[in-house]
Design a protein around this motif. Sequence first.
Motif, PDB file in Angstrom:
ATOM      1  N   LEU A 101      -2.132  -3.411 -14.923  1.00  0.00           N
ATOM      2  CA  LEU A 101      -1.923  -4.830 -14.644  1.00  0.00           C
ATOM      3  C   LEU A 101      -0.486  -5.250 -14.911  1.00  0.00           C
ATOM      4  O   LEU A 101      -0.003  -6.228 -14.339  1.00  0.00           O
ATOM      5  N   ASP A 102       0.206  -4.518 -15.784  1.00  0.00           N
ATOM      6  CA  ASP A 102       1.598  -4.842 -16.088  1.00  0.00           C
ATOM      7  C   ASP A 102       2.523  -4.520 -14.914  1.00  0.00           C
ATOM      8  O   ASP A 102       3.679  -4.951 -14.912  1.00  0.00           O
ATOM      9  N   LYS A 103       2.014  -3.784 -13.946  1.00  0.00           N
ATOM     10  CA  LYS A 103       2.826  -3.447 -12.778  1.00  0.00           C
ATOM     11  C   LYS A 103       2.879  -4.576 -11.750  1.00  0.00           C
ATOM     12  O   LYS A 103       3.443  -4.413 -10.666  1.00  0.00           O
ATOM     13  N   ARG A 104       2.252  -5.693 -12.088  1.00  0.00           N
ATOM     14  CA  ARG A 104       2.249  -6.887 -11.218  1.00  0.00           C
ATOM     15  C   ARG A 104       1.648  -6.587  -9.852  1.00  0.00           C
ATOM     16  O   ARG A 104       2.206  -6.922  -8.811  1.00  0.00           O
ATOM     17  N   ILE A 105       0.486  -5.946  -9.900  1.00  0.00           N
ATOM     18  CA  ILE A 105      -0.227  -5.691  -8.653  1.00  0.00           C
ATOM     19  C   ILE A 105      -0.828  -6.996  -8.133  1.00  0.00           C
ATOM     20  O   ILE A 105      -0.926  -7.992  -8.858  1.00  0.00           O
ATOM     21  N   ARG A 106      -1.230  -6.986  -6.881  1.00  0.00           N
ATOM     22  CA  ARG A 106      -1.821  -8.181  -6.289  1.00  0.00           C
ATOM     23  C   ARG A 106      -3.129  -8.522  -6.993  1.00  0.00           C
ATOM     24  O   ARG A 106      -3.892  -7.653  -7.403  1.00  0.00           O
ATOM     25  N   PHE A 107      -3.380  -9.810  -7.144  1.00  0.00           N
ATOM     26  CA  PHE A 107      -4.595 -10.341  -7.771  1.00  0.00           C
ATOM     27  C   PHE A 107      -4.728  -9.898  -9.234  1.00  0.00           C
ATOM     28  O   PHE A 107      -5.841  -9.761  -9.754  1.00  0.00           O
ATOM     29  N   SER A 108      -3.605  -9.661  -9.911  1.00  0.00           N
ATOM     30  CA  SER A 108      -3.677  -9.212 -11.301  1.00  0.00           C
ATOM     31  C   SER A 108      -4.333 -10.273 -12.189  1.00  0.00           C
ATOM     32  O   SER A 108      -5.046  -9.929 -13.136  1.00  0.00           O
ATOM     33  N   ARG A 109      -4.109 -11.546 -11.896  1.00  0.00           N
ATOM     34  CA  ARG A 109      -4.734 -12.604 -12.689  1.00  0.00           C
ATOM     35  C   ARG A 109      -6.250 -12.566 -12.553  1.00  0.00           C
ATOM     36  O   ARG A 109      -6.988 -12.803 -13.514  1.00  0.00           O
ATOM     37  N   VAL A 110      -6.712 -12.276 -11.349  1.00  0.00           N
ATOM     38  CA  VAL A 110      -8.163 -12.187 -11.123  1.00  0.00           C
ATOM     39  C   VAL A 110      -8.746 -11.029 -11.921  1.00  0.00           C
ATOM     40  O   VAL A 110      -9.798 -11.148 -12.569  1.00  0.00           O
ATOM     41  N   TYR A 111      -8.057  -9.888 -11.910  1.00  0.00           N
ATOM     42  CA  TYR A 111      -8.538  -8.722 -12.663  1.00  0.00           C
ATOM     43  C   TYR A 111      -8.516  -9.002 -14.160  1.00  0.00           C
ATOM     44  O   TYR A 111      -9.449  -8.620 -14.881  1.00  0.00           O
ATOM     45  N   GLN A 112      -7.463  -9.656 -14.642  1.00  0.00           N
ATOM     46  CA  GLN A 112      -7.401  -9.984 -16.063  1.00  0.00           C
ATOM     47  C   GLN A 112      -8.580 -10.858 -16.466  1.00  0.00           C
ATOM     48  O   GLN A 112      -9.211 -10.639 -17.500  1.00  0.00           O
TER      49      GLN A 112
END
Length: 299
Positions: A101-112
Amino acid sequence: MPAKKRLLTRRDRFTLAVMAGVPTVLHVALVWVTALASMALAFTTWDGIGFGSITWVGLDNFRQLFTDNPQFWPAVEHNVVWFAVLILLPTPFGLFLATQLDKRIRFSRVYQTAFFLPVVISMACIGFVWQLVYNPDTGLINSVIGANRPGHYIDWIGDPHLNLWAVLIAASWRHTGYMMILYLAGLKSVDPSLREAAALDGANEWQTFRSVVLPTLRPTNTVVLVVTVIEALRAFDLVFVFNKGAHGTELLSILVTNNIIGESSRIGYGSAIAVVLLVISLAVIIPYLIATFRRERRA
């Protein structure tokens, strides 16, 4: 010269005193006073009815606990297993999720949000949810593997060879999100220039993580270890919802509860178990913290 204007009025000081004083009084009364009272009661017998029935017995509670209680050592073993599983499975997986998630992938907020959601849910609710998953007749697992037919049932909660591991899976599901957030916060403190320098030196992603990122996460690892020890020792809600700590899921916290608020209240004996639980937690946490802080000062 005009007099200096006071920064805080009398009303402001009163408000600050209330805001700081009330939490302090509650903390002292509910944490320190009760902890010291438990330590004192550990050397007594008391049925909880009237202070006049408190009788000093010295070390008899501890002697009986270590020699005559068939549930004590299995409970200690289960707490150790709980800690080992949490530190070996969900903790590395939480670190892996944090690095992705630290790689700033798409939808990272959703995954978090999705991974952290179990952390904000109470352990009792998690226990009820996983009870449905483990249900022998209509549960998800037995339905998927075809073990929900007569003669093929797998009793995940009732079988003493399976129920502890079943509870640990549910606990790991929650603990993973907790570790992910802690490590994600730690990864934000890593200097990007260090990664860029490692990349210029020809280091691949794994080498950069091992030599640059992981040493930077040392303070986070300290927090993770302390949190995991606390989680393992205070484990209660999930087990109590599953089967009240019986048939292979005994824990020290369950023994404390059963002796203090059970049918035959033995507050002194239950307090002795609580003192043992406190000593174990301090014996694990304090030496590690001292050694870690010393290494940081030398560095």
